[in-house]
Design a protein around this motif. Structure first.
Motif, PDB file in Angstrom:
ATOM      1  N   PRO A  32     -33.331  92.105  37.710  1.00  0.00           N
ATOM      2  CA  PRO A  32     -34.035  93.032  38.599  1.00  0.00           C
ATOM      3  C   PRO A  32     -34.667  94.172  37.809  1.00  0.00           C
ATOM      4  CG  PRO A  32     -31.671  93.390  38.717  1.00  0.00           C
ATOM      5  CD  PRO A  32     -31.864  92.187  37.850  1.00  0.00           C
ATOM      6  N   GLU A  36     -35.766  97.291  42.162  1.00  0.00           N
ATOM      7  CA  GLU A  36     -35.453  95.955  42.646  1.00  0.00           C
ATOM      8  C   GLU A  36     -33.942  95.715  42.669  1.00  0.00           C
ATOM      9  OE1 GLU A  36     -39.370  93.451  41.125  1.00  0.00           O
ATOM     10  OE2 GLU A  36     -37.554  93.442  39.895  1.00  0.00           O
ATOM     11  N   VAL A 109     -34.575  87.948  43.116  1.00  0.00           N
ATOM     12  CA  VAL A 109     -34.880  89.376  42.998  1.00  0.00           C
ATOM     13  C   VAL A 109     -35.789  89.777  44.155  1.00  0.00           C
ATOM     14  CG1 VAL A 109     -36.207  91.047  41.639  1.00  0.00           C
ATOM     15  CG2 VAL A 109     -34.551  89.550  40.513  1.00  0.00           C
TER      16      VAL A 109
END
Length: 353
Positions: A32, A36, A109
């Motif tokens: 990520p 995120e 993600v």
């Protein structure tokens, strides 16, 4: 931070083609980035749009992918890791995400600011309606401006979005809900969800059936996810001052029909809908719709139907179910641990409603 395995099971799209191009294999787990999160998936919804993307027939101009990729979809899972500087969400939160790419895996993600909360008590497969399918059903009805007592025709009424729209239109006070579905089993299913009248859209004279069912007026609202000639016939099936909302092209092909202004002269209106546009342009209505969906799922007044729960590695089977037009409600991929040595893998579950 929750430890996660370094590799994941995924079903990438390496080349366009039929369902058999979806072949599972192990891939590295993505990292990520800023803003995120990494999600450990519980369920991944399969939609008709993903079958079009796989076959390279998806008509939306904003989708210009570079292969290989993982197809998108509605995801429900648990936050496993946070990217740098990510705020507003914690590891362990149960969330939903609507992804254009990256969903066909047991980890994915997503941007933290697009996540939706998923209550712990909700079934994961049913809760896959929260990120995308449910808000789309809410949004098309809101865009149509459905008023209490009006009639509404829902195309693909047994599909993943349509079967929700039938129920939500009834809950919104529609005077008459007409459900168009292509097989007797699907029409029976739609009637069981609360549709007053079922329509066979494979018959050339189906607009006449709409007018007959509405006392000659036509439908006040048409929700069209089919496109093509069905859209043009739907405009003709509208009542004076009626509204058609176009939000998909399940009829196939990339040629979106043109509507003549003369077809609209009886105060008719045709508009389009996309979830991203609605979320951006009408954020308050989007949030209110999401809250209503979550409440209705919790109290049972909205009943998502799950036609099939398939292991993630059987994504190709999920695509076949959708393309063969046999599914009623949702088709969901369920990531699973590998079976113990010497034990067979569990078989996919089919749920009939």
């Amino acid at each position: 931070m929750t430890a996660v395995p370094r590799r994941m099971l995924a079903v990438p799209l390496d080349a366009y083609g039929g369902p058999d191009v979806l072949r599972p294999r192990e891939l590295p787990i993505p990292e990520p980035g800023p803003g995120e999160v990494l999600i450990t998936a519980e369920a991944v919804g399969v939609g008709f749009a993903q079958t079009q993307m796989r076959a390279d027939t998806f008509p939306a101009p904003m989708w210009h992918p570079t292969l290989p990729l993982l197809l998108g979809g509605d995801v429900v899972g648990t936050v496993a890791e946070l990217g740098p500087g990510t705020a507003g969400v914690r590891v362990g939160d149960r969330v939903g995400a609507f992804l254009m790419e990256g969903a066909y895996a047991d980890h994915m993600v997503a941007r933290a600011d697009t996540l939706v909360p998923v209550p712990a008590e909700l079934d994961a497969a049913e809760a896959t309606v929260l990120p995308g399918a449910g808000p789309i059903a809410v949004g098309v009805l809101a865009t149509a401006g459905l008023r209490e007592g009006e009639s509404v025709l829902v195309h693909a009424a047994a599909g993943g979005i349509g079967h929700l729209a039938v129920q939500l239109a009834r809950a919104a006070g529609a005077g008459q809900v007409l459900a168009a579905a292509s097989t007797p089993a699907k029409r029976e299913f739609a009637a069981g969800l609360g549709a007053d009248t079922v329509i066979d859209p494979t018959r050339p004279d189906w607009p006449d059936a709409v007018r007959e069912a509405t006392g000659g007026r036509g439908a006040d609202v048409v929700l069209d996810s089919i496109g093509g000639d069905v859209l043009l016939a739907g405009v003709r099936a509208l009542a004076p001052a009626g509204r058609l909302v176009f939000y998909g092209s399940a009829g196939g092909g990339t040629d979106i029909p043109r509507v003549s202004v003369m077809d609209l002269i009886a105060l008719k209106a045709v508009t389009g809908f996309s979830l991203s546009a609605w979320r951006t342009a009408r954020p308050d209505r989007y949030r209110a719709g999401l809250a209503e969906l979550t409440r209705r799922l919790g109290d049972g007044t909205l009943r998502p139907a799950v036609h099939a729960r398939l292991p993630l590695d059987q994504a190709a089977t999920g695509h076949r179910l959708i393309e063969d037009r046999v599914h009623r409600g949702r088709v969901v991929l369920v990531p699973r641990p590998a079976p113990a040595p010497g034990r067979p893998a569990p078989q996919p579950a089919l749920e009939r409603s």
